[in-house]
Design a protein around this motif. Sequence first.
Motif, PDB file in Angstrom:
ATOM      1  N   GLU A 194       0.808  -1.223   0.000  1.00  0.00           N
ATOM      2  CA  GLU A 194       0.000   0.000   0.000  1.00  0.00           C
ATOM      3  C   GLU A 194       0.839   1.270   0.000  1.00  0.00           C
ATOM      4  OE1 GLU A 194      -3.232   0.503  -0.481  1.00  0.00           O
ATOM      5  OE2 GLU A 194      -3.285  -1.631  -0.933  1.00  0.00           O
ATOM      6  N   SER A 195       1.970   1.268   0.692  1.00  0.00           N
ATOM      7  CA  SER A 195       2.815   2.462   0.720  1.00  0.00           C
ATOM      8  C   SER A 195       3.394   2.745  -0.654  1.00  0.00           C
ATOM      9  CB  SER A 195       3.951   2.284   1.737  1.00  0.00           C
ATOM     10  OG  SER A 195       3.451   2.191   3.043  1.00  0.00           O
ATOM     11  N   GLU A 196       3.869   1.703  -1.319  1.00  0.00           N
ATOM     12  CA  GLU A 196       4.445   1.885  -2.650  1.00  0.00           C
ATOM     13  C   GLU A 196       3.351   2.245  -3.661  1.00  0.00           C
ATOM     14  OE1 GLU A 196       7.951  -0.234  -5.325  1.00  0.00           O
ATOM     15  OE2 GLU A 196       6.783  -1.449  -3.924  1.00  0.00           O
ATOM     16  N   LYS A 197       2.177   1.678  -3.476  1.00  0.00           N
ATOM     17  CA  LYS A 197       1.062   2.007  -4.368  1.00  0.00           C
ATOM     18  C   LYS A 197       0.695   3.482  -4.249  1.00  0.00           C
ATOM     19  CE  LYS A 197      -3.680   0.653  -5.548  1.00  0.00           C
ATOM     20  NZ  LYS A 197      -4.786  -0.311  -5.260  1.00  0.00           N
ATOM     21  N   ARG A 198       0.645   3.987  -3.018  1.00  0.00           N
ATOM     22  CA  ARG A 198       0.325   5.407  -2.837  1.00  0.00           C
ATOM     23  C   ARG A 198       1.374   6.295  -3.496  1.00  0.00           C
ATOM     24  NH1 ARG A 198      -1.312   3.585   2.310  1.00  0.00           N
ATOM     25  NH2 ARG A 198       0.699   4.153   3.232  1.00  0.00           N
ATOM     26  N   LEU A 199       2.630   5.904  -3.381  1.00  0.00           N
ATOM     27  CA  LEU A 199       3.683   6.690  -4.031  1.00  0.00           C
ATOM     28  C   LEU A 199       3.488   6.674  -5.545  1.00  0.00           C
ATOM     29  CD1 LEU A 199       6.343   8.286  -3.913  1.00  0.00           C
ATOM     30  CD2 LEU A 199       7.552   6.095  -4.039  1.00  0.00           C
ATOM     31  N   ALA A 200       3.206   5.501  -6.106  1.00  0.00           N
ATOM     32  CA  ALA A 200       3.001   5.400  -7.557  1.00  0.00           C
ATOM     33  C   ALA A 200       1.799   6.232  -8.001  1.00  0.00           C
ATOM     34  CB  ALA A 200       2.818   3.933  -7.959  1.00  0.00           C
ATOM     35  N   GLN A 201       0.719   6.201  -7.219  1.00  0.00           N
ATOM     36  CA  GLN A 201      -0.456   7.009  -7.560  1.00  0.00           C
ATOM     37  C   GLN A 201      -0.124   8.500  -7.544  1.00  0.00           C
ATOM     38  OE1 GLN A 201      -3.074   5.327  -4.543  1.00  0.00           O
ATOM     39  NE2 GLN A 201      -4.289   4.275  -6.103  1.00  0.00           N
ATOM     40  N   SER A 202       0.700   8.917  -6.589  1.00  0.00           N
ATOM     41  CA  SER A 202       1.084  10.329  -6.534  1.00  0.00           C
ATOM     42  C   SER A 202       1.925  10.708  -7.746  1.00  0.00           C
ATOM     43  CB  SER A 202       1.856  10.621  -5.240  1.00  0.00           C
ATOM     44  OG  SER A 202       3.186  10.126  -5.287  1.00  0.00           O
ATOM     45  N   MET A 203       2.706   9.769  -8.262  1.00  0.00           N
ATOM     46  CA  MET A 203       3.490  10.024  -9.470  1.00  0.00           C
ATOM     47  C   MET A 203       2.567  10.208 -10.673  1.00  0.00           C
ATOM     48  SD  MET A 203       6.570   7.252  -9.104  1.00  0.00           S
ATOM     49  CE  MET A 203       7.659   7.224  -7.677  1.00  0.00           C
ATOM     50  N   VAL A 204       1.559   9.369 -10.779  1.00  0.00           N
ATOM     51  CA  VAL A 204       0.609   9.486 -11.895  1.00  0.00           C
ATOM     52  C   VAL A 204      -0.055  10.854 -11.876  1.00  0.00           C
ATOM     53  CG1 VAL A 204      -1.542   8.609 -12.869  1.00  0.00           C
ATOM     54  CG2 VAL A 204       0.199   6.999 -12.054  1.00  0.00           C
ATOM     55  N   VAL A 205      -0.523  11.271 -10.717  1.00  0.00           N
ATOM     56  CA  VAL A 205      -1.221  12.558 -10.601  1.00  0.00           C
ATOM     57  C   VAL A 205      -0.270  13.718 -10.867  1.00  0.00           C
ATOM     58  CG1 VAL A 205      -2.431  14.096  -9.015  1.00  0.00           C
ATOM     59  CG2 VAL A 205      -2.960  11.656  -9.018  1.00  0.00           C
ATOM     60  N   GLY A 206       0.881  13.700 -10.208  1.00  0.00           N
ATOM     61  CA  GLY A 206       1.819  14.806 -10.329  1.00  0.00           C
ATOM     62  C   GLY A 206       2.387  14.965 -11.724  1.00  0.00           C
ATOM     63  N   GLN A 207       2.798  13.859 -12.329  1.00  0.00           N
ATOM     64  CA  GLN A 207       3.419  13.946 -13.647  1.00  0.00           C
ATOM     65  C   GLN A 207       2.383  14.215 -14.737  1.00  0.00           C
ATOM     66  OE1 GLN A 207       6.583  11.172 -14.606  1.00  0.00           O
ATOM     67  NE2 GLN A 207       7.047  10.870 -12.449  1.00  0.00           N
ATOM     68  N   THR A 208       1.161  13.753 -14.557  1.00  0.00           N
ATOM     69  CA  THR A 208       0.103  14.086 -15.513  1.00  0.00           C
ATOM     70  C   THR A 208      -0.149  15.586 -15.520  1.00  0.00           C
ATOM     71  OG1 THR A 208      -0.948  11.912 -15.303  1.00  0.00           O
ATOM     72  CG2 THR A 208      -2.308  13.714 -16.149  1.00  0.00           C
ATOM     73  N   SER A 209      -0.153  16.187 -14.338  1.00  0.00           N
ATOM     74  CA  SER A 209      -0.317  17.635 -14.241  1.00  0.00           C
ATOM     75  C   SER A 209       0.840  18.363 -14.917  1.00  0.00           C
ATOM     76  CB  SER A 209      -0.397  18.051 -12.764  1.00  0.00           C
ATOM     77  OG  SER A 209      -0.465  19.453 -12.634  1.00  0.00           O
ATOM     78  N   GLU A 210       2.053  17.879 -14.714  1.00  0.00           N
ATOM     79  CA  GLU A 210       3.209  18.527 -15.325  1.00  0.00           C
ATOM     80  C   GLU A 210       3.244  18.331 -16.834  1.00  0.00           C
ATOM     81  OE1 GLU A 210       6.441  19.015 -11.739  1.00  0.00           O
ATOM     82  OE2 GLU A 210       6.743  17.372 -13.160  1.00  0.00           O
ATOM     83  N   ILE A 211       2.674  17.254 -17.338  1.00  0.00           N
ATOM     84  CA  ILE A 211       2.588  17.063 -18.783  1.00  0.00           C
ATOM     85  C   ILE A 211       1.812  18.212 -19.417  1.00  0.00           C
ATOM     86  CG2 ILE A 211       1.417  15.676 -20.557  1.00  0.00           C
ATOM     87  CD1 ILE A 211       2.369  13.179 -18.996  1.00  0.00           C
TER      88      ILE A 211
END
Length: 230
Positions: A194-211
């Motif tokens: 769950e901890s690694e999943k939350r980190l991965a989800q934050s990457m999806v959200v953050g990098q999508t915004s930066e795209i």
Amino acid sequence: MTVDATAPEEDGEAPRAGRRRLWWPAALAAALALALGVPALVASSTSASGSSAAAPADDSPEAGFARDMATHHQQAVDLSFVIRDRTGDESVRTLAFDIINTQANQRGMMMGWLDQWGLPQHSPAKPMVWMRMNHTYEAHDGSLMPGMATNAQLAKLRTLSGRDAEVSYLQLMLEHHKGGVEMAQGYVDLARNESEKRLAQSMVVGQTSEIQLITDMLQERGAAPGVPAP
């Protein structure tokens, strides 16, 4: 390495309105995530009965994602340090500072997890094989995974300055983020930690915004998304 957020604009170029983004909130958030990440992982790996769950296997999605995304992140940090010294444009430098701070801290979390699990930080396995989707990407000239720049593209960026450097960096980082989002989502779909999943989800959200931000920044410079020529 010390970063200077007060560098003057190159050749008197005025900063572009609406593009300024403060880097220190991202750095603070990443630092807090780093501080909290390992305790959270320990908590998530302990069952309700108090016994410790088994650490992920060497060929697990957990280990594979941590290794591959750490490698992917390191190149994003490298690219961002290069552009920091090749332009005085405030908006591009601020984006670079955000990426340096956020992705360096996330990389540290993933390396720390591997160490906690007693697993090596590197593996002879083909990158992204853990995604179990028959990835056909062929590594070439230092580009080990989708979105990663080649050695030739990195070398070319180091020769550019001003607008040319900005456009090349933004184009490279746009592709880099697209590859990163695909990998992070791939792990979210397979995650058992769950901890690694939350980190991965934050990457999806953050990098999508930066795209979207990067696409807008390219448009402001009269450039289109795409892979810059080596």
